[in-house]
Design a protein around this motif. Structure first.
Motif, PDB file in Angstrom:
ATOM      1  N   SER A 129      11.183 -36.781  10.791  1.00 57.62           N
ATOM      2  CA  SER A 129      12.165 -36.595   9.959  1.00 57.62           C
ATOM      3  C   SER A 129      13.313 -37.804  11.138  1.00 57.62           C
ATOM      4  CB  SER A 129      13.170 -35.664   9.666  1.00 57.62           C
ATOM      5  OG  SER A 129      14.599 -35.927  10.081  1.00 57.62           O
ATOM      6  N   ALA A 130      12.535 -37.021  12.270  1.00 57.52           N
ATOM      7  CA  ALA A 130      13.483 -37.936  13.592  1.00 57.52           C
ATOM      8  C   ALA A 130      13.665 -39.614  14.325  1.00 57.52           C
ATOM      9  CB  ALA A 130      13.116 -37.158  15.200  1.00 57.52           C
ATOM     10  N   TYR A 131      12.145 -39.556  13.554  1.00 57.78           N
ATOM     11  CA  TYR A 131      11.566 -41.210  13.712  1.00 57.78           C
ATOM     12  C   TYR A 131      11.790 -42.337  12.521  1.00 57.78           C
ATOM     13  CZ  TYR A 131      10.339 -39.970  18.165  1.00 57.78           C
ATOM     14  OH  TYR A 131      10.301 -39.441  19.945  1.00 57.78           O
ATOM     15  N   ARG A 132      12.496 -41.296  11.179  1.00 61.51           N
ATOM     16  CA  ARG A 132      12.322 -41.763  10.390  1.00 61.51           C
ATOM     17  C   ARG A 132      12.963 -43.333   9.880  1.00 61.51           C
ATOM     18  NH1 ARG A 132      15.979 -37.694   9.986  1.00 61.51           N
ATOM     19  NH2 ARG A 132      17.878 -38.810   8.804  1.00 61.51           N
ATOM     20  N   VAL A 133      14.155 -43.458  11.484  1.00 60.42           N
ATOM     21  CA  VAL A 133      14.638 -44.982  11.376  1.00 60.42           C
ATOM     22  C   VAL A 133      14.786 -45.795  12.571  1.00 60.42           C
ATOM     23  CG1 VAL A 133      16.516 -44.194   9.418  1.00 60.42           C
ATOM     24  CG2 VAL A 133      17.095 -44.282  11.811  1.00 60.42           C
ATOM     25  N   ILE A 134      13.892 -45.451  13.174  1.00 59.84           N
ATOM     26  CA  ILE A 134      13.225 -46.058  14.132  1.00 59.84           C
ATOM     27  C   ILE A 134      12.182 -47.268  14.043  1.00 59.84           C
ATOM     28  CG2 ILE A 134      12.803 -45.925  16.658  1.00 59.84           C
ATOM     29  CD1 ILE A 134      13.708 -43.004  16.746  1.00 59.84           C
ATOM     30  N   ASP A 135      12.322 -48.629  14.410  1.00 60.06           N
ATOM     31  CA  ASP A 135      11.210 -49.487  14.528  1.00 60.06           C
ATOM     32  C   ASP A 135      10.307 -48.807  15.219  1.00 60.06           C
ATOM     33  OD1 ASP A 135      13.041 -50.348  12.304  1.00 60.06           O
ATOM     34  OD2 ASP A 135      14.336 -51.848  13.750  1.00 60.06           O
ATOM     35  N   ASN A 136      10.174 -48.595  16.093  1.00 60.17           N
ATOM     36  CA  ASN A 136       9.099 -48.534  16.793  1.00 60.17           C
ATOM     37  C   ASN A 136       9.051 -47.618  17.035  1.00 60.17           C
ATOM     38  OD1 ASN A 136       7.532 -51.591  16.754  1.00 60.17           O
ATOM     39  ND2 ASN A 136       9.704 -52.196  17.789  1.00 60.17           N
ATOM     40  N   PRO A 137       8.313 -46.559  16.711  1.00 55.57           N
ATOM     41  CA  PRO A 137       8.705 -45.062  17.571  1.00 55.57           C
ATOM     42  C   PRO A 137       7.536 -44.882  18.347  1.00 55.57           C
ATOM     43  CG  PRO A 137       7.850 -44.628  14.995  1.00 55.57           C
ATOM     44  CD  PRO A 137       7.978 -46.157  15.594  1.00 55.57           C
ATOM     45  N   ASP A 138       7.812 -44.042  19.459  1.00 49.15           N
ATOM     46  CA  ASP A 138       7.094 -44.070  21.024  1.00 49.15           C
ATOM     47  C   ASP A 138       7.703 -41.940  21.083  1.00 49.15           C
ATOM     48  OD1 ASP A 138       5.156 -43.810  22.493  1.00 49.15           O
ATOM     49  OD2 ASP A 138       6.210 -45.679  23.992  1.00 49.15           O
ATOM     50  N   PRO A 139       7.048 -41.211  20.153  1.00 53.97           N
ATOM     51  CA  PRO A 139       7.039 -39.774  20.590  1.00 53.97           C
ATOM     52  C   PRO A 139       6.231 -39.137  21.752  1.00 53.97           C
ATOM     53  CG  PRO A 139       5.791 -40.182  18.985  1.00 53.97           C
ATOM     54  CD  PRO A 139       5.941 -41.617  19.456  1.00 53.97           C
ATOM     55  N   LEU A 140       5.677 -40.661  22.461  1.00 51.95           N
ATOM     56  CA  LEU A 140       4.677 -39.933  23.272  1.00 51.95           C
ATOM     57  C   LEU A 140       5.384 -39.923  24.455  1.00 51.95           C
ATOM     58  CD1 LEU A 140       1.174 -40.526  22.608  1.00 51.95           C
ATOM     59  CD2 LEU A 140       2.251 -38.498  22.637  1.00 51.95           C
ATOM     60  N   ALA A 141       6.400 -41.018  24.750  1.00 52.27           N
ATOM     61  CA  ALA A 141       7.194 -41.606  25.852  1.00 52.27           C
ATOM     62  C   ALA A 141       8.474 -40.535  26.318  1.00 52.27           C
ATOM     63  CB  ALA A 141       7.784 -43.114  25.693  1.00 52.27           C
ATOM     64  N   ASP A 142       8.630 -40.334  24.507  1.00 52.51           N
ATOM     65  CA  ASP A 142       9.930 -39.560  24.243  1.00 52.51           C
ATOM     66  C   ASP A 142       9.919 -37.871  24.769  1.00 52.51           C
ATOM     67  OD1 ASP A 142      11.722 -41.550  23.726  1.00 52.51           O
ATOM     68  OD2 ASP A 142      11.616 -40.540  21.607  1.00 52.51           O
ATOM     69  N   PHE A 143       8.504 -37.536  24.813  1.00 52.42           N
ATOM     70  CA  PHE A 143       8.245 -36.124  25.810  1.00 52.42           C
ATOM     71  C   PHE A 143       8.075 -36.233  26.973  1.00 52.42           C
ATOM     72  CE2 PHE A 143       7.112 -34.904  20.634  1.00 52.42           C
ATOM     73  CZ  PHE A 143       7.551 -33.771  20.775  1.00 52.42           C
ATOM     74  N   ALA A 144       7.891 -37.247  27.086  1.00 50.77           N
ATOM     75  CA  ALA A 144       7.724 -37.607  28.331  1.00 50.77           C
ATOM     76  C   ALA A 144       9.019 -37.972  30.178  1.00 50.77           C
ATOM     77  CB  ALA A 144       6.950 -39.094  29.377  1.00 50.77           C
ATOM     78  N   THR A 145       9.998 -38.178  29.230  1.00 50.65           N
ATOM     79  CA  THR A 145      11.629 -37.571  30.279  1.00 50.65           C
ATOM     80  C   THR A 145      12.276 -36.854  29.643  1.00 50.65           C
ATOM     81  OG1 THR A 145      12.677 -39.656  28.025  1.00 50.65           O
ATOM     82  CG2 THR A 145      10.805 -39.857  29.948  1.00 50.65           C
ATOM     83  N   PRO A 146      13.175 -36.125  30.441  1.00 47.74           N
ATOM     84  CA  PRO A 146      13.675 -35.712  30.582  1.00 47.74           C
ATOM     85  C   PRO A 146      14.983 -36.090  29.012  1.00 47.74           C
ATOM     86  CG  PRO A 146      13.818 -35.515  32.291  1.00 47.74           C
ATOM     87  CD  PRO A 146      12.897 -36.782  32.398  1.00 47.74           C
ATOM     88  N   GLU A 147      15.470 -37.412  28.942  1.00 47.96           N
ATOM     89  CA  GLU A 147      16.415 -37.967  27.848  1.00 47.96           C
ATOM     90  C   GLU A 147      15.675 -37.623  26.327  1.00 47.96           C
ATOM     91  OE1 GLU A 147      17.010 -38.456  32.152  1.00 47.96           O
ATOM     92  OE2 GLU A 147      15.553 -39.630  31.274  1.00 47.96           O
ATOM     93  N   GLY A 148      14.291 -38.201  26.918  1.00 52.46           N
ATOM     94  CA  GLY A 148      13.554 -38.092  25.550  1.00 52.46           C
ATOM     95  C   GLY A 148      13.933 -37.380  24.439  1.00 52.46           C
ATOM     96  N   ARG A 149      13.101 -36.017  25.801  1.00 53.15           N
ATOM     97  CA  ARG A 149      13.136 -34.519  24.747  1.00 53.15           C
ATOM     98  C   ARG A 149      14.256 -34.466  24.855  1.00 53.15           C
ATOM     99  NH1 ARG A 149       9.705 -34.138  29.362  1.00 53.15           N
ATOM    100  NH2 ARG A 149      10.916 -33.651  30.612  1.00 53.15           N
ATOM    101  N   GLU A 150      15.945 -34.038  25.220  1.00 52.80           N
ATOM    102  CA  GLU A 150      16.511 -33.425  24.577  1.00 52.80           C
ATOM    103  C   GLU A 150      17.295 -34.356  23.997  1.00 52.80           C
ATOM    104  OE1 GLU A 150      20.585 -31.994  24.807  1.00 52.80           O
ATOM    105  OE2 GLU A 150      18.987 -31.801  25.422  1.00 52.80           O
TER     106      GLU A 150
END
Length: 240
Positions: A204-225
């Protein structure tokens, strides 16, 4: 240490036409506390005080209120006292306890075995009894305590909670038995629901993102937030 004083609260003065509601619960864990607390809060919020008379018994199961070396959870004298108070009306008649019919809500882990036996001994006849411990496994092991047991849970066929994989909790347990050779239980339904719910949140969080990269998001405080904020509101179905 002073004698533990049970936290009792009369939500409104007793009237003969009101249904007596008795809530017995523990300060820990949050599951036990919040489950039974919701009974009291809902009665207040729904304006039911004119129909019911509520008394609560809240205690710390890990305390030893009389310093006898037995914590409250296993102190039969302590639990028997709660049981007696819960099934005692404002115009208590010791000779005819069966004339008082409270609705009992009990959020405990092991204490209910002592409470129920006490109620059977004293002739308490509740209007109804609801227990956090009322699983089918517990009922099968204690048929003498609750001879007319009616139980429910996420796995019961009458509860049609569903997700994209199973139509009900009972379907999930049947699949578990077919796959592993044994029937699951409450914990199995929960342990299945958690990763499925989490995966649905991510989708659901990535449903409107063209190029999702959850691993990159998990790697940064901003992405996790960002993920945390996206997942604050639950908009997915859960079998639990």
């Amino acid at each position: 240490k002073q004698q533990l004083q049970l936290q009792s609260q009369q939500l409104q003065s007793t009237a003969s036409d009101k249904i007596p509601v008795r809530v017995i619960y523990r300060t820990k864990s949050e599951f036990f506390y919040s489950t039974c607390r919701s009974v009291i809060d809902n009665l207040k919020q729904q304006g039911q005080q004119q129909y019911v008379e509520v008394q609560e018994f809240l205690y710390d199961h890990a305390e030893d209120h009389d310093d006898n070396g037995v914590i409250n959870q296993f102190d039969e004298a302590f639990l028997n006292d709660i049981a007696d108070q819960a099934c005692r009306g404002p115009d208590h008649d010791a000779e005819h306890p069966e004339d008082f019919h409270p609705a009992l809500f009990v959020c405990t882990l092991t204490e209910q075995d002592v409470l129920i036996r006490r109620w059977l001994e004293t002739g308490c006849r509740p209007l109804s009894t609801w227990l956090t411990a009322s699983t089918w496994g517990w009922a099968d092991e204690n048929p003498e305590l609750v001879p007319y047991f009616q139980g429910g849970g996420q796995w019961h066929p009458a509860f049609t909670y569903r997700d994209r994989y199973f139509e009900s909790g009972s379907d999930l347990l049947a699949y578990n038995e077919q796959l592993f050779g044994y029937a699951g239980n409450y914990d199995q339904v929960v342990s299945y629901a958690i990763p499925v719910l989490y995966a649905q949140h991510l989708i659901s969080a990535y449903r409107v993102i063209d190029n999702p990269d959850p691993l990159a998001d998990f790697a940064t405080p901003e992405g996790r937030e960002r993920l945390r904020r996206d997942m604050l509101v639950m908009k997915v179905d859960s079998i639990f």
